[in-house]
Design a protein around this motif. Sequence first.
Motif: not given
Length: 441
Positions: A60-71
Amino acid sequence: MVSLTSSPPADAELDLTAILARDLIRLDTTNYGEGRSNGETDAAEYVAAHLRGLGLAPELFDSEPGRTSVVARVKGRDSSRSALVVHGHLDVVPADPANWSVDPFGGVIKDGLLWGRGAVDMKNMDAMILASLTDIIGSGGMPERDLVIAFFADEEAGGVLGSGYLARERPELFAGATEAISEVGGYSITLAGRRAYLLQTGEKALIWVKLVARGSAGHGSRVHHDNAITRLAEAVAKVGRREWPIRLTDTTSQLLAELARILDVDPQRVGPDELALATGTAAGFIQASLRTTTNPTGLTAGYKHNVIPDTAEALIDIRSLPGEEDNVLAELADLVGPDIEIVIMHRDVGLETEFGGPLVDAVVETLGRHDPGAPVLPYLLSAGTDNKALRTLGIKGYGFAPLRLPADLDFPAMFHGVDERVPLDALVFGRQVLTDLLSKY
């Protein structure tokens, strides 16, 4: 007489794809744009938990708090082949409950359809991806090649905090991948009573601009010839009424030729717009792919009824044909005149990918197994997807979220529309087709 209301189906009666899509719809991931969002974290954790249940190791990657992507990466039977990225986005556009006949975040199932914001854009495809992986891995199998499974944040605001962030900051996640599939393609249309499928092989460029008009502030009762709102309104009217000329790209030329053949008409006598309109509801996408569009989408000015403001602003959504971006901006400047400032809020590029090669062949063959005799046609998406960010890594993207749809469903109107919905049997079809493709390609 007693009125009987049917109860919603129990989970045991639903396909896994419908359950997953319903659950995702119930997680409100509204993206308001300009950095305002409810965030994707809850949805990201939901899909990550499902992937972990399959024995995968999602990150899981957060570019900003709450803005989460999954790979997550799925090992294939033949890792010497180039990897395939299979991706979706977790955010949705806003929905005003007052305009809907159901709760847009209720994940309502009725009349054989799943209703809610994201039912087609694009929590349906998110669910298909998860269900297809469940079919493949859950049965002890493997995909043919390595898969990079990605669920991105922020697609509805240009992907800056999602696919754009990961492509820029973590390109190694996509190492070895050369192709990708995602949304707004693979769905069926009806042509003269015959079903066909559109494979998205290109996307228009996205340019979001703000027009700013300035004038003198003053009392609302005055004779006032330096009114920012008047100046802006005149510019917005010109932009909104601009009818851009038809220009056919390689993709739209191929599509129109195939439409003419299937409809048995002479393309020299029937114009591009007429051919597009002959596709029925699909014209909602196809007609806009033949030309640039410039649509006003927002106005901001003033703060009191009797005060003339010194500034007025408008938002314009520009979708230019690939390669026309600079020319369109130059014409826009001529159109609004020197007194209007043009501020570029977001800009990307248009894409076109050939309708051919092993992946396209595999898509055509797979759809042929599940809907024999239905032709597959290339088309240029009038909007854009996260494939643009992946293109910066040399990954060619296609739109392939397979759905077999009834002829009377206005599918393009579902995107960002009121009462967004998708047939349950279309979700089952999509799961089966995607499972077949990923197992063999």
